[in-house]
Design a protein around this motif. Structure first.
Motif, short mmCIF file in Angstrom:
data_model
loop_
_atom_site.label_atom_id
_atom_site.label_comp_id
_atom_site.label_asym_id
_atom_site.label_seq_id
_atom_site.Cartn_x
_atom_site.Cartn_y
_atom_site.Cartn_z
N ARG A 46 56.36 -42.20 31.44
CA ARG A 46 55.09 -42.09 31.67
C ARG A 46 54.23 -43.30 31.99
O ARG A 46 53.13 -43.15 31.79
N MET A 47 54.44 -44.04 30.11
CA MET A 47 53.96 -45.40 29.29
C MET A 47 53.79 -45.94 30.41
O MET A 47 53.01 -46.73 30.86
N LYS A 48 54.80 -46.38 31.77
CA LYS A 48 54.42 -47.39 32.92
C LYS A 48 53.88 -46.98 33.55
O LYS A 48 52.73 -47.29 34.36
N ASP A 49 53.64 -44.76 34.46
CA ASP A 49 52.81 -44.72 35.22
C ASP A 49 52.15 -44.45 34.35
O ASP A 49 51.00 -44.92 35.33
N GLU A 50 51.03 -43.76 33.35
CA GLU A 50 50.08 -43.86 33.41
C GLU A 50 49.12 -45.33 32.68
O GLU A 50 48.21 -45.63 33.36
N ASP A 51 50.25 -45.86 31.64
CA ASP A 51 48.95 -47.24 31.54
C ASP A 51 49.79 -48.65 31.80
O ASP A 51 49.07 -49.50 31.71
N ARG A 117 50.46 -54.39 33.80
CA ARG A 117 50.98 -54.44 35.29
C ARG A 117 50.69 -55.53 35.78
O ARG A 117 51.37 -56.22 36.92
#
Length: 133
Positions: A46-51, A117
């Motif tokens: 989730r940290m990768k996907d959202e942030d 990113r």
């Protein structure tokens, strides 16, 4: 705060001499770090996907002290040595679960960096820093 994770040595983890192949200690300590982060309530996917933040290993200082063997149960202890703005240093210690007071089998200092990113270092997420202080 010390996090403990246990794992068993399987046949596939050993070399021709019947001891843990040196590179597999890195796999063991990676699993322990993943469980440590999960235990803090952080969902890395989730940290990768959202942030857009992931952790990358920047440096590992490893000492192979004594061999682990097939069917040993190992305990990996993870503690925070240093917390910086975009990086942290973790100390990881591997012992036999059945003999925790015996000399360690393997130790490592692992430097992790938070990467955004665009592939550059970013500030560690507050959710990670908060439970550690």
């Amino acid at each position: 705060m010390t996090h403990r994770f246990t794992c068993r040595v399987y046949y596939e983890d050993t070399d021709l001499a019947g001891i843990v192949y040196y590179a597999n200690y890195l796999r063991f300590i990676e699993r322990a770090r993943s469980e440590w982060v999960r235990g803090l309530g952080i969902d890395q996917a989730r940290m990768k996907d959202e942030d857009g933040i992931v952790f990358a290993v920047r440096r590992v200082e490893a000492d192979y002290l004594h061999p682990a063997k097939f069917d040993d149960e190992l305990t990996i202890e993870t503690t925070v040595e240093h917390m910086g703005g975009a990086s942290m240093v973790l100390r990881q210690l591997v012992t036999r679960t059945t003999d925790p007071k015996a000399a360690p089998l393997f130790t490592a200092l692992v430097t992790l960096v938070a990467i955004g990113r665009n592939g550059t270092a970013v500030r560690l997420p507050a959710i990670l820093r908060r439970p550690l202080h």
